[in-house]
Design a protein around this motif. Structure first.
Motif, PDB file in Angstrom:
ATOM      1  N   TRP A 146      36.100  48.631  31.004  1.00 19.78           N
ATOM      2  CA  TRP A 146      35.011  47.510  31.803  1.00 19.78           C
ATOM      3  C   TRP A 146      33.576  48.224  31.774  1.00 19.78           C
ATOM      4  CZ3 TRP A 146      31.684  49.545  35.629  1.00 19.78           C
ATOM      5  CH2 TRP A 146      31.035  48.713  36.148  1.00 19.78           C
ATOM      6  N   ALA A 201      33.584  41.183  31.883  1.00 21.99           N
ATOM      7  CA  ALA A 201      33.327  42.507  32.670  1.00 21.99           C
ATOM      8  C   ALA A 201      34.037  42.261  34.015  1.00 21.99           C
ATOM      9  CB  ALA A 201      32.065  42.872  32.904  1.00 21.99           C
ATOM     10  N   LEU A 215      37.641  42.108  33.873  1.00 22.91           N
ATOM     11  CA  LEU A 215      38.100  43.478  34.045  1.00 22.91           C
ATOM     12  C   LEU A 215      38.183  44.181  35.399  1.00 22.91           C
ATOM     13  CD1 LEU A 215      36.713  44.899  30.520  1.00 22.91           C
ATOM     14  CD2 LEU A 215      39.262  44.414  31.056  1.00 22.91           C
ATOM     15  N   LEU A 216      37.136  44.006  36.133  1.00 18.83           N
ATOM     16  CA  LEU A 216      36.918  44.452  37.476  1.00 18.83           C
ATOM     17  C   LEU A 216      38.112  44.058  38.251  1.00 18.83           C
ATOM     18  CD1 LEU A 216      34.630  46.113  38.929  1.00 18.83           C
ATOM     19  CD2 LEU A 216      33.627  43.786  39.674  1.00 18.83           C
TER      20      LEU A 216
END
Length: 220
Positions: free
Chosen positions: A53, A152, A155-156
């Motif tokens: 991330w 991103a 992934l978070l």
């Protein structure tokens, strides 16, 4: 092509800010070292996810800065797509989207000619913007920034279903939350003080754990 109805919101001009918190990531690696020193413990999946991330996050920030530089030049050369409208009552307005134009002029027959002229002028300005955006590389930079930002974000979101197995993994999760969500290091709004406090607790416990390990191995 840019979405003309969203020009006034300027999301990619203002939504980014410089993020503090590199000490969080640095501490995560310290925690990892304390947690796995002298062992063959597998890599914490949450920490591995945090690293992935962080790379995506940094790439997004870098691409954002690039497209903002290109956008600034584009605004200076072309200007945001807009049209100046003189209303029947004599008032003059600058409108930055077709949606806003329809709200200002309405759909009545008394403004049909004015609306048609304004739409044509706006479309011409939008076309100049779009052509320049492609030529300068701004459009490509904007697409790349959006794609990196989406990765991103995904992934978070994966942190919520990825259990941590070490203190480093827990710290990695907090690192991501602080970097992505906190407006500033001194933000006193809930839940940022509580998250910072929890992170400090992790650091303190990990440091004490590391010190105890060293003491237990000291032959003296």
């Amino acid at each position: 092509m840019a979405d003309s109805d969203n020009i006034t919101s300027l999301p990619f001009v203002t939504r980014r800010r410089v993020l503090a918190g590199t000490v969080v990531a640095t501490t995560a690696w310290t925690l990892e070292g304390n947690a796995s020193a002298g062992t063959n413990v597998p890599v914490d999946p949450a920490l591995a996810l945090q690293r992935e991330w962080q790379r995506a996050h940094k790439l997004t920030e870098r691409l954002c800065r690039r497209q903002q530089r290109l956008e600034t030049r584009l605004v200076e050369d072309i200007g945001f797509p807009c049209v100046d409208v003189r209303l029947p009552n004599g008032e003059e307005l600058t409108v930055y989207s077709i949606e806003s134009l329809n709200q200002v002029l309405g759909n009545g027959p008394d403004t049909a000619a004015l609306r048609e002229k304004a739409e044509s002028e706006f479309a011409a300005h939008q076309a100049r913007w779009d052509a320049a955006a492609e030529k300068t590389g701004y459009a490509a930079a904007l697409r790349a920034e959006r794609e990196a930002g989406e990765r991103a974000k995904n992934l978070l979101e994966a942190f919520s279903t990825t259990p941590a197995t070490t203190l480093a993994g827990v710290a990695g999760k907090l690192d991501a939350v602080l970097l992505e969500g906190e407006a500033c290091e001194e933000c006193c709004d809930f839940p940022w003080p509580q998250i910072r406090s929890a992170f400090s607790d992790l650091v303190r416990i990990a440091e004490a754990f590391g010190a105890d390990r060293v003491a237990s191995k000291d032959p003296s």
